[in-house]
Write a protein that holds these residues in place. Structure first.
Motif, PDB file in Angstrom:
ATOM      1  N   GLU A   1      92.543  43.812  70.081  1.00  0.00           N
ATOM      2  CA  GLU A   1      91.220  43.841  69.660  1.00  0.00           C
ATOM      3  C   GLU A   1      90.443  42.663  70.476  1.00  0.00           C
ATOM      4  O   GLU A   1      90.670  41.661  70.624  1.00  0.00           O
TER       5      GLU A   1
ATOM      6  N   ASN B   1      82.847  44.947  63.906  1.00  0.00           N
ATOM      7  CA  ASN B   1      81.808  45.681  63.583  1.00  0.00           C
ATOM      8  C   ASN B   1      81.443  46.381  62.280  1.00  0.00           C
ATOM      9  O   ASN B   1      81.464  45.617  61.337  1.00  0.00           O
TER      10      ASN B   1
ATOM     11  N   SER C   1      83.231  48.089  60.310  1.00  0.00           N
ATOM     12  CA  SER C   1      84.320  47.904  59.223  1.00  0.00           C
ATOM     13  C   SER C   1      84.195  46.484  58.400  1.00  0.00           C
ATOM     14  O   SER C   1      84.728  46.438  57.252  1.00  0.00           O
TER      15      SER C   1
ATOM     16  N   GLY D   1      81.614  58.250  61.093  1.00  0.00           N
ATOM     17  CA  GLY D   1      80.383  58.264  60.742  1.00  0.00           C
ATOM     18  C   GLY D   1      79.948  57.233  59.300  1.00  0.00           C
ATOM     19  O   GLY D   1      80.647  56.230  59.412  1.00  0.00           O
TER      20      GLY D   1
ATOM     21  N   LYS E   1      85.877  55.110  53.772  1.00  0.00           N
ATOM     22  CA  LYS E   1      86.470  55.859  52.588  1.00  0.00           C
ATOM     23  C   LYS E   1      87.403  56.463  53.432  1.00  0.00           C
ATOM     24  O   LYS E   1      88.642  56.666  53.005  1.00  0.00           O
TER      25      LYS E   1
END
Ligand SMILES: Cc1cc2nc3c(=O)[nH]c(=O)nc-3n(C[C@H](O)[C@H](O)[C@H](O)COP(=O)(O)OP(=O)(O)OC[C@H]3O[C@@H](n4cnc5c(N)ncnc54)[C@H](O)[C@@H]3O)c2cc1C
Length: 353
Positions: free
Chosen positions: A33, A40, A42, A332, A337
């Motif tokens: 990472e 970002n 997430s 996107g 989810k």
């Protein structure tokens, strides 16, 4: 030389979910990472697991699998990690913004098996949230909507993977770090070279969100681009009984006690700075839908980049030119989810190849 079964580049929700599902299959995983886990979108997303209300058959499968994986994670993640993803169930309404959309939503409800979603007219919507003043076309209502803390869920999956033996290192990965070799006329991934250290690995997943395309430039075509979204976190003494979305916008009260208002969809490359235009657009959209909240005060404004693909259909595949090189990205607006599905499916694809 150190050796791993799997290298994962990018520790957003897709990378951390891939690390989690691979670790559960006893794979030895190295996560690379550049910034930090959840750096970002997430770590900054609203975290709504909103019902899918369109008719793309492939996407229906993604969303059904997503809800089943989230249900497992809600019950089981605590066995692997102490970080609480804060799954919260609340009522939700998706307001139709015009008559065409209302008709599409009604048609969707008539053919789908979503027994927990119902059509609500304007008056029924007002009964559940009286401050919602602009719902003349009605909307879809459900009691069975979930939200998570996206930063915590991403980190919980990563922590769980680490507790099962995965390793995370901080490194700005580039395609020049890939090591490949030729076998029987094919090029195969063999490992990565990091500074002066060479690491052997069987497979690699690039789950670097909107940066995936640039990272693999000339090696593999990945049709994903950054789509900036901004969120306001605001305080108010007035309460909100339900979570509401309309068009591209939404409002919900989160764990931190603040109203989260979104959002924008901006095609501005990798510029992820919050703007006053974005703030105005979000506030205007909110005020066009709600009465009250006269004391609304913006406490924080964030902006981050969605990995956007055509139609937001995720991209999960192996490179045609380099065996053992996989990508998983492109969810996107629905990446929190769908993230667990993107992580699990790419790990399953590696196992079947
Ligand atoms: C405003 C907003 C609100 C949202 N709300 C929701 C929502 O309510 N519900 C929902 O389902 N989705 C939502 N999303 C979408 C969701 O946040 C994203 O689709 C998802 O987080 C993408 O996850 P990812 O792992 O693919 O990418 P990212 O989160 O972008 O993770 C990629 C990681 O790769 C790392 N990386 C990049 N380059 C390198 C490199 N060279 N070397 C090593 N690492 C690298 C980055 O640092 C990053 O940590 C929202 C998005 C935005 C912008």
């Amino acid at each position: 030389m150190k050796s791993y079964d799997l290298v994962i580049v990018g520790c957003g929700i897709v990378g951390s979910a891939a690390a989690f599902y691979a670790s559960r299959k006893n794979k030895k995983v190295l996560i690379i990472e550049k910034n930090f886990c959840g750096f970002n979108s997430s770590g900054n997303a609203q975290g709504g697991l909103a019902p899918y209300i369109y008719d793309n058959a492939e996407m229906i499968k993604f969303h059904t699998e997503a809800m089943s994986l989230h249900s497992e994670l809600r019950n089981e993640l605590q066995n692997f990690s102490p970080t609480d993803p804060f799954y919260v169930k609340k009522p939700y309404v998706r307001v139709a913004v015009n008559e065409d959309e209302a008709n599409n939503f009604k048609e969707f409800l008539s053919i789908s098996s979503k027994e927990d979603c119902f059509w609500y007219g304007e008056n029924e919507i007002k009964k559940v949230e009286s401050k919602l003043i602009n719902a003349m076309y009605g909307g879809i209502f459900t009691e069975n909507y979930f939200e998570v803390d996206s930063f915590n869920l991403t980190n919980s999956l990563k922590d769980a993977a680490i507790n099962m033996g995965s390793k995370l290192i901080n490194f700005d990965f580039r395609k020049e770090n890939l090591i490949t070799h030729k076998v029987n006329g094919h090029i195969r991934f063999e490992g990565v070279s990091l500074d002066k250290e060479k690491i052997h690995a069987e497979n690699i997943i690039i789950s670097s969100g909107p940066w995936t395309k640039e990272m693999l430039d000339n090696l593999m075509t990945v049709n994903v681009m950054p789509l900036k979204g901004q969120i306001l976190r605001a305080s108010s003494k007035e309460d909100l009984n339900i979570s509401v979305s309309w068009g591209k916008d939404y409002v919900t009260k989160k764990q931190d006690g603040l109203l989260w208002l979104g959002t924008t969809e901006e095609d501005v490359g990798f510029d992820d700075s919050p703007t006053s235009d974005g703030k105005k657009m979000i506030l205007d959209a909110f005020k066009s839908m709600f009465s009250g909240f006269s004391d609304l005060h913006v406490e924080k404004q964030t902006a981050c980049l969605r990995p956007s693909s055509p139609e937001n259909v995720p991209i999960i595949r192996e490179s045609e030119s380099i065996k053992g090189l996989y990508v998983s990205t492109g969810a996107g607006r629905n990446g929190i989810k769908l993230g667990p599905v993107l992580g699990k499916r790419v790990v399953d694809l590696i196992n079947t190849n």
